[in-house]
Every structure is written in C-alpha cells, then in structure tokens.
Design an enzyme around this catalytic site. Structure first.
Site, PDB file in Angstrom:
ATOM      1  N   ASP A   3       0.822  -1.220   0.000  1.00  0.00           N
ATOM      2  CA  ASP A   3       0.000   0.000   0.000  1.00  0.00           C
ATOM      3  C   ASP A   3       0.851   1.262   0.000  1.00  0.00           C
ATOM      4  O   ASP A   3       1.891   1.322   0.650  1.00  0.00           O
ATOM      5  CB  ASP A   3      -0.889   0.020   1.249  1.00  0.00           C
ATOM      6  CG  ASP A   3      -1.901  -1.103   1.212  1.00  0.00           C
ATOM      7  OD1 ASP A   3      -2.663  -1.172   0.234  1.00  0.00           O
ATOM      8  OD2 ASP A   3      -1.910  -1.922   2.143  1.00  0.00           O
ATOM      9  N   ASP A  48      16.116  -6.906  -4.679  1.00  0.00           N
ATOM     10  CA  ASP A  48      16.473  -6.384  -6.010  1.00  0.00           C
ATOM     11  C   ASP A  48      17.752  -5.545  -5.966  1.00  0.00           C
ATOM     12  O   ASP A  48      18.365  -5.291  -6.997  1.00  0.00           O
ATOM     13  CB  ASP A  48      15.337  -5.507  -6.565  1.00  0.00           C
ATOM     14  CG  ASP A  48      14.021  -6.255  -6.639  1.00  0.00           C
ATOM     15  OD1 ASP A  48      14.045  -7.496  -6.653  1.00  0.00           O
ATOM     16  OD2 ASP A  48      12.961  -5.592  -6.659  1.00  0.00           O
ATOM     17  N   GLY A 104      14.235  -9.553  -9.451  1.00  0.00           N
ATOM     18  CA  GLY A 104      15.073  -8.349  -9.522  1.00  0.00           C
ATOM     19  C   GLY A 104      14.333  -7.146 -10.056  1.00  0.00           C
ATOM     20  O   GLY A 104      14.882  -6.066 -10.174  1.00  0.00           O
TER      21      GLY A 104
HETATM   22  O1  F6P Z   1      10.855  -6.211  -5.086  1.00  0.00           O
HETATM   23  C1  F6P Z   1      11.037  -7.514  -4.681  1.00  0.00           C
HETATM   24  C2  F6P Z   1      10.360  -8.464  -5.637  1.00  0.00           C
HETATM   25  O2  F6P Z   1      10.571  -9.777  -5.175  1.00  0.00           O
HETATM   26  C3  F6P Z   1      10.782  -8.334  -7.093  1.00  0.00           C
HETATM   27  O3  F6P Z   1      11.990  -8.971  -7.367  1.00  0.00           O
HETATM   28  C4  F6P Z   1       9.605  -8.932  -7.790  1.00  0.00           C
HETATM   29  O4  F6P Z   1       9.462  -8.414  -9.096  1.00  0.00           O
HETATM   30  C5  F6P Z   1       8.448  -8.500  -6.927  1.00  0.00           C
HETATM   31  O5  F6P Z   1       8.976  -8.211  -5.655  1.00  0.00           O
HETATM   32  C6  F6P Z   1       7.338  -9.509  -6.778  1.00  0.00           C
HETATM   33  O6  F6P Z   1       6.322  -8.902  -6.088  1.00  0.00           O
HETATM   34  P1  F6P Z   1       5.154  -9.660  -5.325  1.00  0.00           P
HETATM   35  O7  F6P Z   1       5.744 -10.364  -4.145  1.00  0.00           O
HETATM   36  O8  F6P Z   1       4.220  -8.586  -4.923  1.00  0.00           O
HETATM   37  O9  F6P Z   1       4.590 -10.639  -6.291  1.00  0.00           O
END
Ligand code: F6P
Length: 364
Positions: A75, A135, A178
């Site tokens: 959020d 990342d 990443g």
């Molecule tokens: O920013 C960390 C991360 O793991 C990225 O590497 C990836 O693109 C994203 O979050 C995935 O997001 P979520 O956990 O919201 O699916």
C-alpha cells in the site's frame, strides 16, 4: 526527554527485516532509552492505527527469522485502496503519528517505500528509512539487505540445475527476480557459473544467445544454463510482444506486465532457443523462494549495522534521511536524493566486465 519511535516495514518482504527491526529496537531502547512500537502491515497499519509491541522480549529470537514480524503490504499512503476506492490517506497517517506522540517513524523498504516515506517527511513527519530489497536497486546505498540472502538462494539453485542440465543435455532457462534491475541475476549468474546471463540493462538478441549455446555444443558441452532476470527484454521487444500474443488465448486481457510477472517472456526465450539450437529446453522460475527463509550472515550483519545507526540518528535528531551502507560504515542520505531513483547495473560495472572475461554471454 524520552523519545517515541514507530517502525513499519513496507513493500515485498525480504530476509533481514526482523534483524533490522531488532537492531533499531534494541539500540533505541537499550542505548538511547527510547520507546518503540510497530505498525502492522506497512502503511496500511499506520492508516488504521494497528500497532504491536516492539520492545524487550518481542525482539528476542527474531534475528534469524525470515519475513517481517509486523507484516507488510504494498500500500502507498497517497493511493490506498479503501472501500473500493483509491484514496489519499496521507493525512490520516499523520494523525496516527501524532496520536502516538511519535518523535520519529522508521520505514524499512525498497524504492516504493522510500518514495512513500519521503511523501510523509514532506508532510512534516520525522522519518528515517532503511534500504531493503532483494532487487538491490535502492539509490544512494552500496547495497540493500535481503540481496545477499537472495543471491545465495539463486546461486544454489543454479548449482543444482547444472547437474540435471548436464545429464539430459538440455538448456535450462532460469528466471531470477530483480524487477527492473539485473543485480540478482547477474550476481547469481556469475557465482553460479551460468553460461548466459540476460539482464534488463542489456537488451538481448536471441540469435546471439543461440550462437553461444551452439558454440558450446560444438565444443562438446551439450547443455547450457541461461540466467534470465525477470525484467530482461529482447532488442525487438515490441515486435516480440505482438508475436507473443498468439501464445495466449484470443481475447486474453493479460497485459505485457502480467505476462512478465508470470514468466511469459522467459518461456518464450526458452522456446526460441529450443527452436534455434535443436536442444531440448526447460524453464525454472525461482519466484518467491528467493525471498523466503532465514537471512544470510551478511544480511544479518548489514541489517544490524544499519539498524543501530538508525537509532543513533534518531537520538541526534537527524531526520528525513535514509541510512545508506557506505563501505564498512553508514551514511545518512537525504530522502530527496533517494526517492524516485533506482540503481540499476551500470554498463561499465566490474561484474559485467568479469562476466564477459570468463566467457559468459550477456545476450548482446
Ligand atoms: O521487489 C522484490 C520483488 O521480489 C521483485 O523482485 C519482484 O518483481 C516483486 O517483488 C514480486 O512482487 P510480489 O511479491 O508482490 O509478487
């Protein structure tokens, strides 16, 4: 005068968050005599005034725990989903902060969190942030906690995939997280000996990758490991996106972004390499396993260094800053220099140079 400090974690969870919370909490309480509370589930908890104790025994036994004990969410203060609408709830958060008579709010997070925290700082809140994300793309810090652990997970996955790729004479295309930065894929690719590494910073050419794989094959190596950063894109990305639509059901509303998130472009790359090399291909999407579990020793150490430095800054009254890792030390960097910026892999970075020097194909 006793200071009151709030802590929240926002964005994707990441190993080392609990170690950082413990460090801020213990140093704030034990060294500086402050009181510390946590807000649950990121900025949503701040909006809803949902708190938890983050003192004394609550901080015990969490150094090695993955995830984040207060919880997190993606959020954003100015775009909060409330009752089916997207509302700017920044003022409500300012009220929560004031109702607890906080002297400072510590926000632990990646790029998005730094932006949100800066927004709250502009509303007059005393904010200090810490850089966390697997990342590793937060601006103005040498490194973020969470990265080292994810690097280890992705590297050991590449190690394991080597033996199966070798046994079956296959290409294994491994998708590594990443977001739009290639740190994780490049680092793990180098450490795990990937034959090809593709990252968002270098648009790849499928024919160059296929050539490199065929060269290996002609040299007697009938398998290849291709490490693909999830944000990597081919040189002709627009054309490919159009062509790729055929792979999805007619009328599908799946956006290019969603396809990326579900490994669409990685699957396509594997298919193209199979067609061009005649070698059987398989895809492995490492996904959230890269974010789970206990933090590495390196991340525990980094999170503890940043967290204790954060408590010192609050004691001194230094606000509106992110605690950056700088060499062996730490440095407060104004949030204005962090918010809205992203640290991608510079093309002249030594990792790129080293990868090329050991014969790794970078897709160009
Ligand atoms: O920013 C960390 C991360 O793991 C990225 O590497 C990836 O693109 C994203 O979050 C995935 O997001 P979520 O956990 O919201 O699916």
């Amino acid at each position: 005068m006793t200071k009151y400090v709030g802590i929240l974690t926002a964005g994707g969870d990441s190993p080392g968050l609990n170690a950082a919370i413990r460090a801020v909490g213990r140093a704030a309480q034990g060294v500086h005599g402050m009181h510390v509370i946590g807000f649950r589930d990121g900025f949503r908890g701040l909006m809803q005034n949902r708190t938890m104790r983050l003192e004394g025994p609550t901080l015990s036994g969490i150094l090695t725990r993955g995830g984040t004990i207060p919880g997190t969410s993606r959020d954003k203060p100015h775009r909060m989903a409330v009752g089916g609408q997207e509302l700017d709830m920044t003022e409500v958060m300012v009220d929560t902060y004031n109702s607890h008579h906080l002297d400072a709010l510590v926000c632990l997070g990646g790029g998005g969190t730094q932006r949100s925290a800066y927004r709250l700082a502009q509303k007059g809140l005393n904010i200090v942030t810490l850089p966390k994300t697997i990342d590793n793309d937060v601006a103005a810090t040498d490194v973020c906690f969470g990265f080292d652990t994810a690097l280890g997970v992705a590297t050991s996955a590449l190690d394991r995939l080597h033996s199966t790729a070798h046994s079956h004479h296959r290409i294994i295309v491994v998708e590594i997280m990443g977001h739009n930065a290639g740190w994780l894929a490049l680092g793990a690719g180098i450490a795990g000996g990937a034959d090809v590494i593709v990252i968002p910073e270098i648009a790849y050419d499928v024919s160059k990758i296929a050539e490199a794989i065929l060269r290996r094959s002609r040299g007697g190596k009938h398998f290849s490991i291709v490490a693909v950063s999830e944000g990597a894109a081919p040189k002709d990305a627009d054309e490919q996106d159009g062509a790729d639509d055929a792979c999805y059901e007619a009328g599908s509303s799946m956006s290019a972004e969603l396809r990326r998130l579900t490994g669409g472009s990685t699957l396509r790359l594997a298919r193209q390499l199979e067609e061009r090399t005649g070698l059987e291909s398989r895809v492995t999407i490492l996904g959230h396993v890269q974010r789970g579990g206990a933090p590495s020793a390196g991340d525990r150490l980094l999170a503890t260094r940043l967290g204790t430095a954060c408590a010192t800054l609050i004691d001194e009254g230094t606000y509106g800053v992110m605690v950056a890792a700088r060499g062996e030390g730490t440095e407060p960097v104004p949030l204005a220099e962090v918010a809205g910026r992203r640290r991608t892999v510079p093309l002249d970075h030594s990792w790129i140079e080293s990868a090329r020097a050991v014969g790794t194909n970078l897709g160009d």
